[in-house]
Design an enzyme around this catalytic site. Structure first.
Site, mmCIF file in Angstrom:
data_model
loop_
_atom_site.group_PDB
_atom_site.id
_atom_site.type_symbol
_atom_site.label_atom_id
_atom_site.label_comp_id
_atom_site.label_asym_id
_atom_site.label_seq_id
_atom_site.Cartn_x
_atom_site.Cartn_y
_atom_site.Cartn_z
ATOM 1 N N ASP A 150 27.805 42.482 41.289
ATOM 2 C CA ASP A 150 27.136 42.813 42.480
ATOM 3 C C ASP A 150 25.736 43.258 42.263
ATOM 4 O O ASP A 150 25.480 43.712 41.345
ATOM 5 C CB ASP A 150 28.015 44.139 42.726
ATOM 6 C CG ASP A 150 27.500 45.048 43.993
ATOM 7 O OD1 ASP A 150 26.495 44.311 44.612
ATOM 8 O OD2 ASP A 150 27.892 45.597 44.407
ATOM 9 N N SER A 151 24.963 43.093 43.323
ATOM 10 C CA SER A 151 23.465 42.999 43.121
ATOM 11 C C SER A 151 22.927 44.428 42.732
ATOM 12 O O SER A 151 21.882 44.587 42.258
ATOM 13 C CB SER A 151 22.740 42.461 44.201
ATOM 14 O OG SER A 151 22.949 43.387 45.193
ATOM 15 N N PHE B 222 24.187 48.271 46.625
ATOM 16 C CA PHE B 222 25.009 49.566 47.109
ATOM 17 C C PHE B 222 24.882 50.701 46.282
ATOM 18 O O PHE B 222 24.624 51.715 46.672
ATOM 19 C CB PHE B 222 26.548 49.167 47.072
ATOM 20 C CG PHE B 222 27.697 50.311 47.669
ATOM 21 C CD1 PHE B 222 27.717 50.559 48.740
ATOM 22 C CD2 PHE B 222 28.060 51.139 46.518
ATOM 23 C CE1 PHE B 222 28.632 51.715 49.302
ATOM 24 C CE2 PHE B 222 28.882 52.067 46.955
ATOM 25 C CZ PHE B 222 28.845 52.319 48.428
ATOM 26 N N ASP C 126 20.522 43.102 48.930
ATOM 27 C CA ASP C 126 20.567 43.686 50.190
ATOM 28 C C ASP C 126 20.710 45.185 50.434
ATOM 29 O O ASP C 126 20.597 45.710 49.259
ATOM 30 C CB ASP C 126 22.066 43.127 50.817
ATOM 31 C CG ASP C 126 23.247 43.815 50.278
ATOM 32 O OD1 ASP C 126 23.141 44.182 48.931
ATOM 33 O OD2 ASP C 126 24.182 43.976 51.005
ATOM 34 N N ASP D 252 37.379 43.022 45.872
ATOM 35 C CA ASP D 252 37.164 44.140 44.850
ATOM 36 C C ASP D 252 37.466 45.483 45.452
ATOM 37 O O ASP D 252 37.160 45.682 46.784
ATOM 38 C CB ASP D 252 35.915 43.709 44.248
ATOM 39 C CG ASP D 252 34.885 44.682 44.918
ATOM 40 O OD1 ASP D 252 34.313 45.632 44.401
ATOM 41 O OD2 ASP D 252 34.320 44.046 45.867
ATOM 42 N N HIS E 63 49.138 49.331 35.858
ATOM 43 C CA HIS E 63 50.208 49.022 36.768
ATOM 44 C C HIS E 63 49.510 48.777 38.161
ATOM 45 O O HIS E 63 49.917 47.445 38.982
ATOM 46 C CB HIS E 63 50.986 50.381 37.042
ATOM 47 C CG HIS E 63 52.110 50.128 38.468
ATOM 48 N ND1 HIS E 63 53.154 49.384 38.168
ATOM 49 C CD2 HIS E 63 51.759 50.485 39.658
ATOM 50 C CE1 HIS E 63 53.935 49.723 39.353
ATOM 51 N NE2 HIS E 63 52.719 50.189 40.254
#
Length: 383
Positions: free
Chosen positions: A99-100, A103, A153, A278, A347
């Protein structure tokens, strides 16, 4: 210089007869990925509380996600380059997506400033000041050496008003043009090719989502991502935006829905034509005692499991070693033993990988919608 050509192969193997659900195969330098796929989140180069041996053997992970922002701050690109990239640094020999960091940067609302040049922010670790530009983010991801890298972004909140969302989208598109130009003018560092995915934004506004999807589709990159969802908007709005975007994004490229979500979210998005996912939920919730099973959700801290010596999942004892009973793992949680978090994380991740694997099987078999309807009913149960 390498040209911006098709660096990775995506083979669309089957589309469901009654929905947009797809089964495909992505081929990268570090191996194949059967889609639909869930990517365990290894933010800082490791999936919390999980050994890579468990990721490969128990969870059967085909790809993991790491994060540009976190790896840039720690351990830093100098160390990653000295090691020969993240694959060599952490020993994971399968595909990696990064991821860049957009966020993460924009979640630092009080510690960042944003303009056309890029984003200036202060580290959450030591308060030091940094600037992320589209070009720098590409350079960092070249140094990390992930197989799939993301364009820089802005991720607006789900409650953003139309004016803000439109301005933000314009900035994201301008940054994308710079990302692609810099990607085209630089070479990978470790002897294998990388693929760049742009990110569709536009908040919950249909016209902005269409505009963004059209702009992203026109870039003809190896794959495309859908961002800015599951960030506070109603669930039905998220599904609506996915439908709008996937009507436009090319069907011969993988579609990655970022940061989503619950098992129900994933199945609904698969039905709408998404291939890659993800989310931190399986590990984060697992560390707090929430267990996802094929029959519903368990809060393992509850008293009702104190004398339950059955495995975590009645239909999936292979998710983890079946010698671990609910009662035993509950005991570990109440004793604050680290093993509890490890077992629960393994799990839950194994369950998520099982779920997308089953979805793939039923897409190929032609009965995905019937299976999904029955599965959603079970997933909504609180046991």
């Amino acid at each position: 210089m390498l040209s911006f050509s098709i660096l990775m192969i995506f083979l669309l193997q089957k589309t469901d007869n009654n929905s947009n659900a797809r089964a495909g195969l992505i081929t990268t330098a570090h191996g194949e990925i059967q889609t639909p796929i869930f990517m365990p989140v290894g933010t800082a180069g490791t999936v919390k509380a999980v050994h890579f041996q468990e990721l490969k053997n128990d969870i059967k992970s085909q790809i993991i996600l790491s994060n540009t922002y976190h790896l840039y701050l720690r351990p830093g690109t100098d160390i990653l380059e000295s090691a020969g990239g993240l694959h060599n640094f952490n020993g994971w020999d399968k595909p990696i997506l990064t991821d860049s960091g957009g966020f993460q940067v924009f979640s630092l609302a009080q510690n960042r400033k944003l303009n056309e040049e890029g984003a200036t922010f202060r580290s959450h670790i030591d308060g030091s000041k940094h600037l992320f530009t589209p070009e720098k983010v590409i350079d960092i991801q070249r140094s990390i050496g992930a197989d799939i890298i993301m364009a820089f972004d802005e991720c607006p909140p789900g409650t953003a008003d139309y004016h803000y969302a439109k301005q933000s989208l314009g900035l994201t598109h301008k940054w994308l043009v710079r990302c692609i130009k810099h990607f085209n003018n630089t070479d990978p560092k470790y002897g294998f090719l990388q693929s760049l995915f742009p990110i569709v934004q536009g908040c919950i506004y249909p016209d902005l989502r269409r505009q963004s999807a059209e702009f992203i589709a026109a870039q003809n990159t190896d794959g495309n991502a859908i961002g800015g969802l599951a960030v506070g908007e109603p669930t039905e709005k998220m599904y609506e935006m996915i439908e709008i975007v996937n009507e436009i994004l090319p069907s011969d490229k993988p579609r990655y829905l970022m940061g989503v979500g619950t098992p129900q979210n994933i199945l609904e998005a698969i039905e709408r034509g998404v291939d890659m996912f993800d989310c931190v939920m399986p590990t984060r919730n697992g560390r707090n005692g929430m267990i996802f099973t094929s029959e519903g959700i368990i809060n393992l801290r509850n008293e009702k499991w104190k004398n339950d010596f059955s495995p975590l999942d009645p239909n999936g004892t292979s998710f983890v070693d079946c010698s671990y009973s609910k009662a035993y793992i509950r005991h570990l949680f109440h004793a604050k033993e680290l093993l509890a978090m490890q077992i629960a994380s393994v799990h839950n991740l194994a369950f998520y990988l099982w779920l997308v694997g089953e979805a793939r099987k039923h897409i190929i078999d032609g009965n995905f919608l019937l299976w999904k309807k029955n599965m959603i009913e079970k997933l909504n149960r609180r046991l």
